[in-house]
Design an enzyme around this catalytic site. Structure first.
Site, mmCIF file in Angstrom:
data_model
loop_
_atom_site.group_PDB
_atom_site.id
_atom_site.type_symbol
_atom_site.label_atom_id
_atom_site.label_comp_id
_atom_site.label_asym_id
_atom_site.label_seq_id
_atom_site.Cartn_x
_atom_site.Cartn_y
_atom_site.Cartn_z
ATOM 1 N N ASN A 209 19.072 24.345 40.725
ATOM 2 C CA ASN A 209 19.146 25.747 41.396
ATOM 3 C C ASN A 209 20.198 26.373 40.782
ATOM 4 O O ASN A 209 20.898 26.006 39.627
ATOM 5 C CB ASN A 209 19.210 25.749 42.827
ATOM 6 N N ASP A 278 16.571 20.537 48.307
ATOM 7 C CA ASP A 278 16.233 20.027 49.472
ATOM 8 C C ASP A 278 14.998 19.136 49.261
ATOM 9 O O ASP A 278 14.487 18.411 50.131
ATOM 10 C CB ASP A 278 15.294 21.225 50.259
ATOM 11 N N LYS A 288 9.507 10.466 28.532
ATOM 12 C CA LYS A 288 9.121 11.831 28.410
ATOM 13 C C LYS A 288 7.692 12.012 29.142
ATOM 14 O O LYS A 288 6.877 11.360 28.433
ATOM 15 C CB LYS A 288 9.713 12.749 27.285
ATOM 16 N N PHE A 322 27.250 26.043 54.538
ATOM 17 C CA PHE A 322 26.957 27.398 54.042
ATOM 18 C C PHE A 322 25.408 27.592 54.186
ATOM 19 O O PHE A 322 24.689 26.645 54.059
ATOM 20 C CB PHE A 322 27.441 27.387 52.340
ATOM 21 N N LYS A 336 21.005 27.394 61.946
ATOM 22 C CA LYS A 336 21.561 26.404 61.235
ATOM 23 C C LYS A 336 22.895 25.767 61.964
ATOM 24 O O LYS A 336 23.107 24.668 62.016
ATOM 25 C CB LYS A 336 22.063 26.911 60.040
ATOM 26 N N LYS A 340 22.401 21.947 63.060
ATOM 27 C CA LYS A 340 23.337 21.003 62.053
ATOM 28 C C LYS A 340 24.705 20.548 63.156
ATOM 29 O O LYS A 340 25.320 19.726 62.437
ATOM 30 C CB LYS A 340 23.638 21.758 60.850
#
Length: 402
Positions: A209, A278, A288, A322, A336, A340
């Site tokens: 990301n 995730d 490959k 975060f 959250k 959590k």
């Protein structure tokens, strides 16, 4: 540093010449400096040089007692407000990590309760050797702090990380250490995760990301300045490790999970600022993947939810998560926080100008378990980190008064 007692331990490497300049600059800054040299260090620069620069006796031999009424290494150990080992060779790091006391430097350090800072200097391959890195990790666990070596041309001809940090920079770091007698995170251990994870598809391709890790690195840097013992877990290779911060390098979400689960028990506070994937490929190809006609379906499986797993622990540390969102930031952050079992969630809208990935600024809101929230304006990531850490301190202090 006016009137502070600094015990400078000089060990054997070509960077000893910088230690002479360091001695002079510490004295000019107002510190009282006493020098211990190893036998090897004396081959590079004469003890007389350090005696002239420090205006104090120089110690080289455990059995050379200059004053009969005192035991020198005990007297020096008690005298020091700070012990600074510069340059710190691979040899002295190894001795200190294993409790070996066979010379004036190591016996004095073992006998002292003063803070110890080390400024390594050595060949780049020596510094990267697993034994050296393991010894550094051990010393971090003892509470010792490190002034990371800089990169550049080394005396051996290599170019890389291993140069003793410049004396001016070391003096600045020592000055900052003494600048405030009240460091709000002194005695606390903080584990921080930063940056993206890298999920391998084949030897060429991977999923990741846009996280740069800058926010996590800023938190690590500011936490160290506030007196914390900081452990940083990250995949990031492009940012310098902040001074005084121990770093563990990982790549995948599973690597990060294992590292966090291994080390969280030693932490008083865990800050999960990393952008952990995730999902990860269910099948990793050893060779490959070749291009074929038509569409390709890549099957992904869920990774372990590190924040949620920590929230379930009976010995859960103070837990900060975060939330990088693009809509309904307040709603998702509050959900959250509860889901959590975190103590604090730092949320931002990454589509907002100045708050996205890779930038040097951020715009966040801090959500707390008591239902309150603290919105912060556009700030540099280091300024944002300072505010986050101050809110953590406030919350911990409030909890202690209950």
């Amino acid at each position: 540093m006016l009137g502070k007692n600094i015990l400078l331990c000089v060990t054997g490497g070509i960077a000893v010449y910088k230690a002479a300049a360091l001695t002079s600059k510490l004295v000019q800054a107002g510190a009282q400096v006493k020098v211990i040299m190893t036998e090897s260090a004396c081959h590079f620069v004469s003890p007389l040089t350090f005696q002239a620069l420090s205006r104090n006796d120089v110690y080289t031999n455990t059995f050379d007692e200059k004053h009969p009424e005192k035991i020198a290494h005990i007297d020096l150990a008690d005298w020091a407000d700070l012990i600074l080992v510069a340059p710190a060779t691979a040899n002295i790091i190894g001795k200190m990590a294993n409790g070996i006391a066979d010379d004036m430097v190591t016996t004095t350090i073992l006998a002292s309760t003063a803070p110890v800072w080390l400024a390594p200097a050595m060949n780049v391959h020596m510094y990267d050797h697993p034994a050296v890195q393991q010894n550094i990790s051990t010393l971090h666990q003892f509470g010792y702090q490190f002034i990371e070596p800089s990169e550049g041309y080394l005396a051996c001809g290599y170019v890389g990380k291993g140069r003793l940090e410049e004396p001016e920079k070391i003096v600045d770091i020592v000055s900052n250490f003494f600048r405030s007698d009240t460091k709000p995170l002194k005695g606390k251990t903080i584990l921080i995760t930063a940056g993206p994870t890298i999920e391998k598809i084949d030897p060429v391709r991977y999923i990741t990301n846009r996280s740069s890790g800058k926010m996590g690195f800023a938190l690590a840097e500011e936490a160290a300045k506030m007196g914390a013992n900081v452990l940083l877990i990250t995949s990031v290779e492009t940012l310098p490790i902040p001074n005084g911060v121990q770093c563990i390098k990982i790549r995948s979400a599973n690597d990060m999970y294992e590292a966090v689960m291994k080390h969280y028990k030693q932490a008083d506070i865990v800050i999960k600022s990393a952008a952990v994937a995730d999902y990860t490929p269910a099948l990793v190809f050893e060779q490959k993947m070749k291009k074929k006609d038509g569409e390709l379906t890549l099957r992904l499986e869920r990774t372990k939810d590190i924040l949620k797993e920590l929230g379930r622990k009976a010995d859960k540390p103070f837990l900060v998560g975060f939330a990088a969102e693009t809509e309904n930031v307040d709603t998702y952050a509050q959900q959250k926080l509860i889901k959590k079992n975190a103590d604090m969630i730092v949320a931002n809208n990454v589509s907002q100008t100045g708050a996205g990935f890779a930038g040097d600024t951020n715009i966040v809101t801090i959500f707390k378990r008591d239902g309150s929230s603290v919105p912060l304006p556009l700030l540099s990531k280091n300024e944002t980190a300072q505010h986050i850490l101050k809110e953590i301190c406030k919350t911990l202090e409030k909890d202690c008064r209950k």
